[in-house]
Design a protein around this motif. Sequence first.
Motif, PDB file in Angstrom:
ATOM      1  N   PHE A  45       0.868  -1.176   0.000  1.00 18.88           N
ATOM      2  CA  PHE A  45       0.000   0.000   0.000  1.00 18.88           C
ATOM      3  C   PHE A  45       0.903   1.224   0.000  1.00 18.88           C
ATOM      4  O   PHE A  45       1.683   1.428   0.929  1.00 18.88           O
ATOM      5  N   ASN A  90      -7.173   6.059 -10.100  1.00 17.19           N
ATOM      6  CA  ASN A  90      -8.549   5.904 -10.599  1.00 17.19           C
ATOM      7  C   ASN A  90      -8.824   4.517 -11.179  1.00 17.19           C
ATOM      8  O   ASN A  90      -9.637   4.375 -12.091  1.00 17.19           O
ATOM      9  N   THR A  91      -8.140   3.508 -10.662  1.00 19.16           N
ATOM     10  CA  THR A  91      -8.449   2.121 -11.016  1.00 19.16           C
ATOM     11  C   THR A  91      -8.899   1.425  -9.735  1.00 19.16           C
ATOM     12  O   THR A  91      -8.920   2.030  -8.653  1.00 19.16           O
ATOM     13  N   ARG A  92      -9.184   0.149  -9.826  1.00 17.82           N
ATOM     14  CA  ARG A  92      -9.598  -0.602  -8.632  1.00 17.82           C
ATOM     15  C   ARG A  92      -8.464  -0.732  -7.623  1.00 17.82           C
ATOM     16  O   ARG A  92      -8.682  -1.129  -6.482  1.00 17.82           O
ATOM     17  N   ARG A  93      -7.240  -0.366  -8.005  1.00 24.24           N
ATOM     18  CA  ARG A  93      -6.090  -0.419  -7.095  1.00 24.24           C
ATOM     19  C   ARG A  93      -5.872   0.900  -6.362  1.00 24.24           C
ATOM     20  O   ARG A  93      -4.986   1.009  -5.536  1.00 24.24           O
ATOM     21  N   ASP A  94      -6.651   1.897  -6.652  1.00 26.34           N
ATOM     22  CA  ASP A  94      -6.622   3.189  -5.966  1.00 26.34           C
ATOM     23  C   ASP A  94      -7.655   3.092  -4.844  1.00 26.34           C
ATOM     24  O   ASP A  94      -8.862   3.216  -5.085  1.00 26.34           O
ATOM     25  N   ILE A  95      -7.173   2.831  -3.623  1.00 31.41           N
ATOM     26  CA  ILE A  95      -8.094   2.445  -2.543  1.00 31.41           C
ATOM     27  C   ILE A  95      -7.881   3.285  -1.283  1.00 31.41           C
ATOM     28  O   ILE A  95      -6.914   4.017  -1.162  1.00 31.41           O
ATOM     29  N   ARG A  96      -8.807   3.124  -0.357  1.00 30.96           N
ATOM     30  CA  ARG A  96      -8.675   3.700   0.977  1.00 30.96           C
ATOM     31  C   ARG A  96      -8.044   2.665   1.893  1.00 30.96           C
ATOM     32  O   ARG A  96      -8.233   1.468   1.717  1.00 30.96           O
ATOM     33  N   GLY A  97      -7.293   3.159   2.882  1.00 27.63           N
ATOM     34  CA  GLY A  97      -6.678   2.253   3.834  1.00 27.63           C
ATOM     35  C   GLY A  97      -6.169   3.023   5.030  1.00 27.63           C
ATOM     36  O   GLY A  97      -6.562   4.171   5.260  1.00 27.63           O
ATOM     37  N   ASN A 101      -9.501   3.869   7.556  1.00 24.95           N
ATOM     38  CA  ASN A 101      -9.634   4.179   6.132  1.00 24.95           C
ATOM     39  C   ASN A 101      -9.589   5.674   5.832  1.00 24.95           C
ATOM     40  O   ASN A 101     -10.276   6.163   4.948  1.00 24.95           O
ATOM     41  N   LYS A 104      -5.611   7.470   1.442  1.00 24.62           N
ATOM     42  CA  LYS A 104      -5.761   6.951   0.095  1.00 24.62           C
ATOM     43  C   LYS A 104      -4.389   6.493  -0.369  1.00 24.62           C
ATOM     44  O   LYS A 104      -3.372   7.095  -0.017  1.00 24.62           O
ATOM     45  N   LEU A 107      -2.645   0.255  -4.194  1.00 25.86           N
ATOM     46  CA  LEU A 107      -2.334  -1.120  -3.847  1.00 25.86           C
ATOM     47  C   LEU A 107      -1.480  -1.652  -4.999  1.00 25.86           C
ATOM     48  O   LEU A 107      -1.988  -2.127  -6.017  1.00 25.86           O
TER      49      LEU A 107
END
Length: 114
Positions: A45, A90-97, A101, A104, A107
């Motif tokens: 991350f 801006n893909t599914r790998r751009d996440i909160r954590g 959470n 940003k 992953l």
Amino acid sequence: MNYNNDFKYDLKVGQVKEQELGKIFTNAKIEVKYDLQGLTTGNVFVEYESRNKPSGLSTTEANYYCFVFGDTWHLIKTDLLKQRCRELINTRRDIRGGDMNTSKGILLPINKLF
């Protein structure tokens, strides 16, 4: 690089890289991240925002990032890490954590560190 079985040639090539590594550890700023789950998940991350403010990779002054997995250390130039992370914004790998959470990050698959 052409194959050469001459030890003296190989030694010179190795010494050049040893000197490069010495310069990194002497002159560069290195951000070290110890990832406890990276080898299990296959990802790291890489934070770029926390609590709606730029942080992590967005604000670092480090020349290099070093990801530690167990007893192995993986060094990557910060500019190259930024490039690899930008590809995933801006893909599914751009996440909160992070804590609750509130951060940003990307992953990033470990194989993108190489």
